[in-house]
Write an enzyme that holds these catalytic residues in place. Structure first.
Site, PDB file in Angstrom:
ATOM      1  N   GLU A  12       0.821  -1.219   0.000  1.00  0.00           N
ATOM      2  CA  GLU A  12       0.000   0.000   0.000  1.00  0.00           C
ATOM      3  C   GLU A  12       0.851   1.264   0.000  1.00  0.00           C
ATOM      4  O   GLU A  12       0.588   2.214   0.744  1.00  0.00           O
ATOM      5  CB  GLU A  12      -0.957   0.002   1.209  1.00  0.00           C
ATOM      6  CG  GLU A  12      -1.913  -1.170   1.256  1.00  0.00           C
ATOM      7  CD  GLU A  12      -2.865  -1.216   0.057  1.00  0.00           C
ATOM      8  OE1 GLU A  12      -3.217  -0.134  -0.450  1.00  0.00           O
ATOM      9  OE2 GLU A  12      -3.226  -2.328  -0.360  1.00  0.00           O
ATOM     10  N   ILE A  13       1.876   1.287  -0.844  1.00  0.00           N
ATOM     11  CA  ILE A  13       2.756   2.460  -0.892  1.00  0.00           C
ATOM     12  C   ILE A  13       2.802   3.093  -2.277  1.00  0.00           C
ATOM     13  O   ILE A  13       3.575   4.024  -2.492  1.00  0.00           O
ATOM     14  CB  ILE A  13       4.183   2.115  -0.430  1.00  0.00           C
ATOM     15  CG1 ILE A  13       4.766   0.988  -1.282  1.00  0.00           C
ATOM     16  CG2 ILE A  13       4.203   1.762   1.042  1.00  0.00           C
ATOM     17  CD1 ILE A  13       6.224   0.714  -0.980  1.00  0.00           C
ATOM     18  N   LYS A  35       1.204  -8.920 -13.571  1.00  0.00           N
ATOM     19  CA  LYS A  35       0.971  -9.073 -12.131  1.00  0.00           C
ATOM     20  C   LYS A  35       1.010 -10.566 -11.825  1.00  0.00           C
ATOM     21  O   LYS A  35       0.058 -11.298 -12.121  1.00  0.00           O
ATOM     22  CB  LYS A  35      -0.385  -8.475 -11.750  1.00  0.00           C
ATOM     23  CG  LYS A  35      -0.675  -8.507 -10.245  1.00  0.00           C
ATOM     24  CD  LYS A  35       0.149  -7.471  -9.497  1.00  0.00           C
ATOM     25  CE  LYS A  35      -0.240  -7.420  -8.012  1.00  0.00           C
ATOM     26  NZ  LYS A  35       0.509  -6.381  -7.291  1.00  0.00           N
ATOM     27  N   GLY A 169       6.226   6.783  -3.895  1.00  0.00           N
ATOM     28  CA  GLY A 169       4.926   6.432  -4.434  1.00  0.00           C
ATOM     29  C   GLY A 169       3.813   7.420  -4.152  1.00  0.00           C
ATOM     30  O   GLY A 169       2.833   7.480  -4.897  1.00  0.00           O
ATOM     31  N   GLY A 201      -2.570  11.029  -4.264  1.00  0.00           N
ATOM     32  CA  GLY A 201      -3.811  11.130  -5.016  1.00  0.00           C
ATOM     33  C   GLY A 201      -3.646  11.003  -6.510  1.00  0.00           C
ATOM     34  O   GLY A 201      -4.627  11.154  -7.248  1.00  0.00           O
TER      35      GLY A 201
END
Length: 229
Positions: A12-13, A35, A169, A201
């Site tokens: 989550e970075i 992925k 990030g 964002g």
């Protein structure tokens, strides 16, 4: 570089948004995003590879090797789902095949560099070694990032893997003192240049706006025009 592995110092970075920015900055090239293991999503839900393609544009081919429903490390998620894990050689073979048909292949990992993919303890680093591919490190901006970045860079060096640089990030608009200082200190911790800073964002921008701005966030080594830090 034909294949670029995108890893992070944690989860989550901003790895997916950074991957999308690199893809968007390569709009004149055929790009594939791979992925290897998508976790935490049910069948039919758009995953990280699809999000990269949505943000970056129609020149991107999105490929997902395996999907596991629980939001866990790939090995744990595969085991709990009763599904076969993703092996490093499968990642390497898929990336090599995509490289015959694309100018750039971006392999986005799950979590950090040494997250386990199978019961033997294989990691994204093992796939990168098979590919002899450089590993771009994505790091958060704030306090604590220097240690995590240094550890990731050390793990890459001990495995003989090249780190072309580090990308922040998500940089807050009202960045605190630690975040501002880290722009100077991250290259020292990584032993590699700062190749990008994405604003917080960025992933919420509309695709057209995202594509128009992506190159301004990245250094020339990643297809942009930002001066390396």
């Amino acid at each position: 570089m034909t294949v670029l592995v995108v890893s992070g110092t944690g989860t989550e970075i901003g790895k997916t948004v950074v991957t999308a920015a690199v893809a968007a900055a390569s709009q004149d090239r055929r790009v594939a995003v791979l992925k290897p293991a998508q976790t935490g999503l049910a069948p039919g839900e758009p995953g990280d590879a699809a999000e990269v393609a949505r943000l970056a544009g129609a020149h991107v081919t999105a490929v997902e090797l395996a999907r596991f429903p629980e939001p866990l490390a790939p090995e744990t998620a595969a085991r709990r789902a009763g599904l076969p894990p993703v092996r490093p050689y499968e990642i390497a073979e898929a990336a090599q095949k995509l490289a015959t048909e694309h100018d750039l292949v971006l392999v986005e990992g799950a979590g950090g560099l040494l997250v386990r993919y199978d019961g033997e303890g294989s990691t994204l680093a093992d796939a990168a070694r098979l590919l002899a591919a450089p590993v771009l490190v994505v790091a958060p901006a704030g306090l604590g990032t220097l240690n995590a970045t240094a550890l990731t860079a050390e793990a890459l060096r001990t495995r003989g893997l090249e780190c072309p640089g580090v990308v922040v990030g998500s940089m807050p608009a009202d960045a605190d003192l630690a975040s501002r200082c880290n722009l100077d200190d991250l290259p020292v911790a990584a032993g590699a240049p700062l190749l990008g800073v994405l604003p917080a964002g960025a992933g919420s921008l509309g695709p057209a706006d995202f594509r128009a701005r992506a190159a301004s966030w990245l250094a020339p080594a990643l297809g942009g025009y930002r001066r390396p830090g």
